[in-house]
Design a protein around this motif. Sequence first.
Motif, PDB file in Angstrom:
ATOM      1  N   GLN A 184       1.760  10.828  -1.705  1.00  0.00           N
ATOM      2  CA  GLN A 184       0.511  11.597  -1.720  1.00  0.00           C
ATOM      3  C   GLN A 184      -0.793  10.845  -1.823  1.00  0.00           C
ATOM      4  OE1 GLN A 184       0.535  15.416  -3.687  1.00  0.00           O
ATOM      5  NE2 GLN A 184      -1.325  14.888  -4.824  1.00  0.00           N
ATOM      6  N   GLY A 185      -0.494   9.423  -2.652  1.00  0.00           N
ATOM      7  CA  GLY A 185      -1.454   8.569  -2.985  1.00  0.00           C
ATOM      8  C   GLY A 185      -1.432   7.294  -2.010  1.00  0.00           C
ATOM      9  N   MET A 186      -0.709   7.449  -0.941  1.00  0.00           N
ATOM     10  CA  MET A 186      -0.370   6.078  -0.197  1.00  0.00           C
ATOM     11  C   MET A 186      -1.989   5.771   0.576  1.00  0.00           C
ATOM     12  SD  MET A 186       1.218   3.578   1.160  1.00  0.00           S
ATOM     13  CE  MET A 186       3.081   3.956   0.898  1.00  0.00           C
ATOM     14  N   VAL A 187      -2.460   6.583   1.187  1.00  0.00           N
ATOM     15  CA  VAL A 187      -3.788   6.214   2.065  1.00  0.00           C
ATOM     16  C   VAL A 187      -4.805   5.792   0.878  1.00  0.00           C
ATOM     17  CG1 VAL A 187      -5.583   7.122   3.463  1.00  0.00           C
ATOM     18  CG2 VAL A 187      -3.414   7.892   3.705  1.00  0.00           C
ATOM     19  N   ALA A 188      -4.835   6.131  -0.141  1.00  0.00           N
ATOM     20  CA  ALA A 188      -6.009   5.625  -1.274  1.00  0.00           C
ATOM     21  C   ALA A 188      -5.331   4.251  -1.861  1.00  0.00           C
ATOM     22  CB  ALA A 188      -5.910   6.652  -2.306  1.00  0.00           C
ATOM     23  N   ALA A 189      -4.020   3.982  -1.755  1.00  0.00           N
ATOM     24  CA  ALA A 189      -3.666   2.732  -2.381  1.00  0.00           C
ATOM     25  C   ALA A 189      -3.990   1.714  -0.943  1.00  0.00           C
ATOM     26  CB  ALA A 189      -2.039   2.835  -2.592  1.00  0.00           C
ATOM     27  N   ILE A 190      -3.585   2.247   0.108  1.00  0.00           N
ATOM     28  CA  ILE A 190      -3.890   1.151   1.376  1.00  0.00           C
ATOM     29  C   ILE A 190      -5.625   1.041   1.316  1.00  0.00           C
ATOM     30  CG2 ILE A 190      -4.501   1.057   3.917  1.00  0.00           C
ATOM     31  CD1 ILE A 190      -1.526   3.112   3.887  1.00  0.00           C
ATOM     32  N   ILE A 191      -6.412   1.968   1.206  1.00  0.00           N
ATOM     33  CA  ILE A 191      -7.965   1.684   1.147  1.00  0.00           C
ATOM     34  C   ILE A 191      -8.318   0.676  -0.026  1.00  0.00           C
ATOM     35  CG2 ILE A 191     -10.190   2.761   0.922  1.00  0.00           C
ATOM     36  CD1 ILE A 191      -9.113   5.195   2.197  1.00  0.00           C
ATOM     37  N   VAL A 192      -7.830   1.092  -1.187  1.00  0.00           N
ATOM     38  CA  VAL A 192      -8.118   0.134  -2.570  1.00  0.00           C
ATOM     39  C   VAL A 192      -7.648  -1.146  -2.407  1.00  0.00           C
ATOM     40  CG1 VAL A 192      -7.327   0.040  -4.826  1.00  0.00           C
ATOM     41  CG2 VAL A 192      -7.969   2.069  -4.033  1.00  0.00           C
ATOM     42  N   GLY A 193      -6.520  -0.962  -1.679  1.00  0.00           N
ATOM     43  CA  GLY A 193      -5.669  -2.637  -1.632  1.00  0.00           C
ATOM     44  C   GLY A 193      -6.549  -3.379  -0.509  1.00  0.00           C
ATOM     45  N   ILE A 194      -7.199  -2.939   0.551  1.00  0.00           N
ATOM     46  CA  ILE A 194      -7.965  -3.509   1.450  1.00  0.00           C
ATOM     47  C   ILE A 194      -9.084  -4.072   0.977  1.00  0.00           C
ATOM     48  CG2 ILE A 194      -9.151  -3.502   3.725  1.00  0.00           C
ATOM     49  CD1 ILE A 194      -6.648  -1.814   4.489  1.00  0.00           C
ATOM     50  N   LEU A 195      -9.765  -3.067   0.267  1.00  0.00           N
ATOM     51  CA  LEU A 195     -10.985  -3.336  -0.466  1.00  0.00           C
ATOM     52  C   LEU A 195     -11.225  -4.175  -1.384  1.00  0.00           C
ATOM     53  CD1 LEU A 195     -12.643   0.129  -0.283  1.00  0.00           C
ATOM     54  CD2 LEU A 195     -13.444  -1.751   1.204  1.00  0.00           C
ATOM     55  N   VAL A 196     -10.071  -4.197  -2.276  1.00  0.00           N
ATOM     56  CA  VAL A 196      -9.981  -5.051  -3.546  1.00  0.00           C
ATOM     57  C   VAL A 196      -9.913  -6.538  -2.868  1.00  0.00           C
ATOM     58  CG1 VAL A 196      -8.380  -5.808  -5.446  1.00  0.00           C
ATOM     59  CG2 VAL A 196      -9.417  -3.681  -5.280  1.00  0.00           C
ATOM     60  N   THR A 251      11.579   3.793  -8.127  1.00  0.00           N
ATOM     61  CA  THR A 251      11.533   2.701  -7.021  1.00  0.00           C
ATOM     62  C   THR A 251      10.864   3.451  -5.828  1.00  0.00           C
ATOM     63  OG1 THR A 251      13.815   3.649  -6.643  1.00  0.00           O
ATOM     64  CG2 THR A 251      13.639   1.544  -7.741  1.00  0.00           C
ATOM     65  N   PHE A 252      11.536   4.263  -5.163  1.00  0.00           N
ATOM     66  CA  PHE A 252      10.818   5.010  -4.055  1.00  0.00           C
ATOM     67  C   PHE A 252       9.709   5.838  -4.506  1.00  0.00           C
ATOM     68  CE2 PHE A 252      12.598   7.179   0.294  1.00  0.00           C
ATOM     69  CZ  PHE A 252      11.403   7.043   0.656  1.00  0.00           C
ATOM     70  N   GLY A 253       9.941   6.410  -5.442  1.00  0.00           N
ATOM     71  CA  GLY A 253       9.069   7.516  -5.828  1.00  0.00           C
ATOM     72  C   GLY A 253       7.624   6.852  -6.497  1.00  0.00           C
ATOM     73  N   ILE A 254       7.451   5.464  -6.401  1.00  0.00           N
ATOM     74  CA  ILE A 254       6.026   5.012  -6.793  1.00  0.00           C
ATOM     75  C   ILE A 254       5.675   3.771  -5.630  1.00  0.00           C
ATOM     76  CG2 ILE A 254       6.184   5.208  -9.388  1.00  0.00           C
ATOM     77  CD1 ILE A 254       7.190   2.291  -9.610  1.00  0.00           C
ATOM     78  N   LEU A 255       5.934   4.223  -4.563  1.00  0.00           N
ATOM     79  CA  LEU A 255       5.856   3.387  -3.317  1.00  0.00           C
ATOM     80  C   LEU A 255       4.378   3.019  -3.092  1.00  0.00           C
ATOM     81  CD1 LEU A 255       4.683   4.921  -0.563  1.00  0.00           C
ATOM     82  CD2 LEU A 255       7.292   5.602  -0.597  1.00  0.00           C
ATOM     83  N   SER A 256       3.396   3.868  -3.467  1.00  0.00           N
ATOM     84  CA  SER A 256       1.982   3.561  -3.591  1.00  0.00           C
ATOM     85  C   SER A 256       1.604   2.495  -4.242  1.00  0.00           C
ATOM     86  CB  SER A 256       1.115   4.793  -3.846  1.00  0.00           C
ATOM     87  OG  SER A 256       1.145   5.790  -2.879  1.00  0.00           O
ATOM     88  N   LEU A 281      -2.489  -4.944   5.831  1.00  0.00           N
ATOM     89  CA  LEU A 281      -1.598  -3.664   5.904  1.00  0.00           C
ATOM     90  C   LEU A 281      -0.225  -3.795   6.463  1.00  0.00           C
ATOM     91  CD1 LEU A 281      -1.394  -0.548   5.820  1.00  0.00           C
ATOM     92  CD2 LEU A 281      -2.525  -0.435   8.083  1.00  0.00           C
ATOM     93  N   GLN A 282      -0.226  -4.379   7.565  1.00  0.00           N
ATOM     94  CA  GLN A 282       1.204  -4.742   8.022  1.00  0.00           C
ATOM     95  C   GLN A 282       2.178  -5.573   7.180  1.00  0.00           C
ATOM     96  OE1 GLN A 282       0.374  -6.495  11.843  1.00  0.00           O
ATOM     97  NE2 GLN A 282       0.168  -4.929  13.065  1.00  0.00           N
ATOM     98  N   ASP A 283       1.601  -6.703   6.733  1.00  0.00           N
ATOM     99  CA  ASP A 283       2.153  -7.703   5.781  1.00  0.00           C
ATOM    100  C   ASP A 283       2.505  -6.882   4.417  1.00  0.00           C
ATOM    101  OD1 ASP A 283       2.588  -9.022   8.144  1.00  0.00           O
ATOM    102  OD2 ASP A 283       1.276 -10.511   7.601  1.00  0.00           O
ATOM    103  N   GLY A 284       1.490  -6.488   3.937  1.00  0.00           N
ATOM    104  CA  GLY A 284       1.598  -6.021   2.482  1.00  0.00           C
ATOM    105  C   GLY A 284       2.597  -4.961   2.464  1.00  0.00           C
ATOM    106  N   MET A 285       2.679  -3.987   3.463  1.00  0.00           N
ATOM    107  CA  MET A 285       3.527  -2.983   3.292  1.00  0.00           C
ATOM    108  C   MET A 285       5.232  -3.393   3.220  1.00  0.00           C
ATOM    109  SD  MET A 285       2.143   0.069   2.834  1.00  0.00           S
ATOM    110  CE  MET A 285       3.365   1.161   3.420  1.00  0.00           C
ATOM    111  N   VAL A 286       5.625  -4.615   3.815  1.00  0.00           N
ATOM    112  CA  VAL A 286       6.486  -5.077   3.729  1.00  0.00           C
ATOM    113  C   VAL A 286       7.245  -5.302   2.373  1.00  0.00           C
ATOM    114  CG1 VAL A 286       8.188  -7.026   4.049  1.00  0.00           C
ATOM    115  CG2 VAL A 286       6.434  -6.330   5.941  1.00  0.00           C
ATOM    116  N   TYR A 287       6.415  -5.629   1.408  1.00  0.00           N
ATOM    117  CA  TYR A 287       6.801  -5.432   0.086  1.00  0.00           C
ATOM    118  C   TYR A 287       7.278  -4.280  -0.767  1.00  0.00           C
ATOM    119  CZ  TYR A 287       4.727 -10.191  -0.328  1.00  0.00           C
ATOM    120  OH  TYR A 287       4.173 -11.407   0.131  1.00  0.00           O
TER     121      TYR A 287
END
Length: 483
Positions: free
Chosen positions: A184-196, A81-86, A33-39
């Motif tokens: 709005q989709g950020m938490v879902a993106a985090i969960i999906v990223g970690i689980l995948v 750019t900013f608008g698709i950060l998830s 989560l910490q390092d992935g968000m840097v991208y």
Amino acid sequence: MENQVNGKMSSFITKKLLPAILKFVNTKAVKALQDGMVYALPFIIIGSIFLILSNVPVPAIATALKNSGWSAFFTQAYTTTFGILSIWAAVGIAYVYVRNEGLEALPAGLTSLSAFLMLQMLQVTTPLVGVMGKSGAGITNSAGTVVLSGAEVSNHIDKLPAALQSFLQSPVTGVINISWLSGQGMVAAIIVGILVGWAYSKMIKAGWKITLPEQVPANVANQFTAMIPSGVILIATMLIYAVIKMTLNTDMLNLIYNSLSAPMQGLSDSLVGAILIAFLVSFFWFFGVHGGLIMGGIAGAFLIPNTANNAALYQAGKLSLNNGAHIVTNEFYNNFINLTGSGITIGLVIFTLVAAKSVQFKTIGRIEFVPALFNINEPFLFGLPLVLNPFLAIPFFLTPVIIAISTYSVIYFGIVPPLNGVAAPWTTPAIISGFLIGGWKMAIWQAITLVISALVYFPFAKKYDQYLFEQEQEKARNEGLEI
């Protein structure tokens, strides 16, 4: 007696509490989560530039850009750019998770993106819904003038055959809803990223892969290696989507947003949340642990969506608390709670420049002056030091909390506007960053926070400086006697 109590408290924190916290922080999921968000950071910062250009706060310039069509171009650049950060989060988190496992990581990132998109219904509400009725926005021309009111739109629609009315008001299908690609989709993106990332790594290590002969080029072989784990993940994702759609007539992203994202964003956007974040940054640093990195990674999962929501409101010209703007955003964290460095230590810098007597304080102060302008204060944290320093513990803990409470209050009571969603780089100097993230009023308020820091630190710094000065004098006298 007091020293014994303090010693026991310090021992409990360093031996019991901190190891448990560090164990959690160093888990594979949190590291991803910490390092992935840097991208996402380059796209957030570059997108913020386009956001400013599409909403220049000078009416004459804004009108000229709108009439020339350039405002629309800047808006599209911001949206993509900013608008698709998830999207950046979903890809980056899965990528880092698998990379940290020592495996080929890009296929996992792309699998995460596909899964994230698959979990949402590919439809958007027809624009007619928002413009119809007495409360509808109506239809406007390119200049923003309403040419047909909401009531008039409804009257015209009502004259059409029922089948045509139903068709016009039905959702537009076969499209990606960009709302889920932003905050709005950020938490879902985090969960999906970690689980995948977790599932992909497990399957690869368990040998769930197609191994081709050595003669096959590596770039081709790698794609076959990814085929089985990616296929399993995407089939499972499709089944999850199907079950939720058939049983609840919704999708996973809606469920996550309503049950988890919205409540957690609400908590992070509260006064209690602001105080807790401000306190914990200094708390971790006091014991030598990087508080900014820890809280930035954990709280950022909810503060970045708050920033994105404010940016969308700002871009639409609707930035206000009444319209749902957030007070505590990622810029609240970067440019107030961590202003001039964790602990908001600019007050110490000011003291060293105008009142310090000890050589140690003066020397460290000169070294820290320039880094402090760019919100870096490691020379103070480890050189003064602030870490485990009882003389400066109170202002180190107290200053960020006072700034968090006061900044929350001036926004809440309308003295300054909400932060506009512009993501100024965390190294942007104070006052300049205030202007970028909230206009001239926020710049003035940021200047006031620097004064508050000086007032809080001054009496404690004076006491510590006197202690250092007396030590230096005593050392000088002893050295003089030895000579």
